[in-house]
Design an enzyme around this catalytic site. Structure first.
Site, PDB file in Angstrom:
ATOM      1  N   CYS A   2     -18.663  36.252  13.970  1.00 15.40           N
ATOM      2  CA  CYS A   2     -17.930  36.344  15.223  1.00 15.40           C
ATOM      3  C   CYS A   2     -17.177  37.669  15.211  1.00 15.40           C
ATOM      4  O   CYS A   2     -17.179  38.385  14.214  1.00 15.40           O
ATOM      5  CB  CYS A   2     -16.935  35.201  15.358  1.00 15.40           C
ATOM      6  SG  CYS A   2     -17.692  33.572  15.342  1.00 15.40           S
ATOM      7  N   ARG A  47     -18.353  34.889  19.980  1.00 15.85           N
ATOM      8  CA  ARG A  47     -18.458  33.767  19.049  1.00 15.85           C
ATOM      9  C   ARG A  47     -19.906  33.392  18.780  1.00 15.85           C
ATOM     10  O   ARG A  47     -20.716  33.284  19.696  1.00 15.85           O
ATOM     11  CB  ARG A  47     -17.730  32.572  19.649  1.00 15.85           C
ATOM     12  CG  ARG A  47     -17.796  31.323  18.845  1.00 15.85           C
ATOM     13  CD  ARG A  47     -16.910  30.278  19.498  1.00 15.85           C
ATOM     14  NE  ARG A  47     -17.297  28.967  19.028  1.00 15.85           N
ATOM     15  CZ  ARG A  47     -17.418  27.904  19.783  1.00 15.85           C
ATOM     16  NH1 ARG A  47     -17.166  27.971  21.060  1.00 15.85           N
ATOM     17  NH2 ARG A  47     -17.773  26.765  19.271  1.00 15.85           N
ATOM     18  N   LEU A  48     -20.187  33.195  17.496  1.00 14.23           N
ATOM     19  CA  LEU A  48     -21.449  32.627  17.051  1.00 14.23           C
ATOM     20  C   LEU A  48     -21.153  31.194  16.639  1.00 14.23           C
ATOM     21  O   LEU A  48     -20.429  30.963  15.682  1.00 14.23           O
ATOM     22  CB  LEU A  48     -22.016  33.421  15.874  1.00 14.23           C
ATOM     23  CG  LEU A  48     -23.297  32.892  15.254  1.00 14.23           C
ATOM     24  CD1 LEU A  48     -24.427  32.912  16.274  1.00 14.23           C
ATOM     25  CD2 LEU A  48     -23.659  33.705  14.024  1.00 14.23           C
ATOM     26  N   ILE A  50     -21.640  28.033  14.857  1.00 16.39           N
ATOM     27  CA  ILE A  50     -22.378  27.472  13.727  1.00 16.39           C
ATOM     28  C   ILE A  50     -21.844  26.083  13.400  1.00 16.39           C
ATOM     29  O   ILE A  50     -22.575  25.112  13.392  1.00 16.39           O
ATOM     30  CB  ILE A  50     -22.282  28.389  12.491  1.00 16.39           C
ATOM     31  CG1 ILE A  50     -22.940  29.720  12.786  1.00 16.39           C
ATOM     32  CG2 ILE A  50     -22.914  27.726  11.278  1.00 16.39           C
ATOM     33  CD1 ILE A  50     -22.771  30.756  11.713  1.00 16.39           C
ATOM     34  N   ASN A  73     -10.515  34.880  13.743  1.00  6.84           N
ATOM     35  CA  ASN A  73     -11.837  34.761  13.191  1.00  6.84           C
ATOM     36  C   ASN A  73     -11.703  34.017  11.871  1.00  6.84           C
ATOM     37  O   ASN A  73     -11.145  34.530  10.919  1.00  6.84           O
ATOM     38  CB  ASN A  73     -12.452  36.148  12.971  1.00  6.84           C
ATOM     39  CG  ASN A  73     -13.919  36.074  12.658  1.00  6.84           C
ATOM     40  OD1 ASN A  73     -14.515  35.017  12.703  1.00  6.84           O
ATOM     41  ND2 ASN A  73     -14.502  37.202  12.331  1.00  6.84           N
ATOM     42  N   GLY A  74     -12.140  32.784  11.863  1.00  9.82           N
ATOM     43  CA  GLY A  74     -12.046  31.981  10.657  1.00  9.82           C
ATOM     44  C   GLY A  74     -12.248  30.523  10.983  1.00  9.82           C
ATOM     45  O   GLY A  74     -12.684  30.160  12.062  1.00  9.82           O
ATOM     46  N   GLU A  75     -11.894  29.679  10.017  1.00 11.40           N
ATOM     47  CA  GLU A  75     -12.047  28.251  10.184  1.00 11.40           C
ATOM     48  C   GLU A  75     -10.709  27.569   9.980  1.00 11.40           C
ATOM     49  O   GLU A  75      -9.891  28.025   9.193  1.00 11.40           O
ATOM     50  CB  GLU A  75     -13.034  27.683   9.176  1.00 11.40           C
ATOM     51  CG  GLU A  75     -14.444  28.179   9.375  1.00 11.40           C
ATOM     52  CD  GLU A  75     -15.388  27.583   8.358  1.00 11.40           C
ATOM     53  OE1 GLU A  75     -15.272  26.376   8.076  1.00 11.40           O
ATOM     54  OE2 GLU A  75     -16.223  28.323   7.848  1.00 11.40           O
TER      55      GLU A  75
END
Length: 79
Positions: A2, A47-48, A50, A73-75
């Site tokens: 992303c 954004r990708l 997944i 950008n992260g989780e």
């Protein structure tokens, strides 16, 4: 992959469109932009999808009172 982007001093939509165009290959599934003319601020992301393929992953995130805006950008673990 992303990508996130931001600009201070230029709150014009063409800045955001230029960033999104250049970064679209990193996140072709979603994109979002926040533009604030008052503070001359532009924030955005591509954004990708997944892990989270739902619409809940759309950014920029804005609080319910419109006081805070974030792109990241992260989780988020243990959500």
């Amino acid at each position: 992959m992303c990508s996130i982007f931001g600009s201070i001093g230029n709150s014009y939509s063409f800045v955001a469109e230029t960033f999104k165009k250049e970064l679209r290959h990193r996140g072709p599934d979603d994109e979002g932009t926040y533009i604030c003319d008052r503070f001359r601020l532009t924030l955005g992301q591509t954004r990708l999808s997944i892990i989270d393929v739902s619409e809940k992953g759309h950014q920029p995130l804005i609080d319910s009172k419109n006081n805070y805006v974030i792109v990241f950008n992260g989780e988020i673990y243990n959500y």
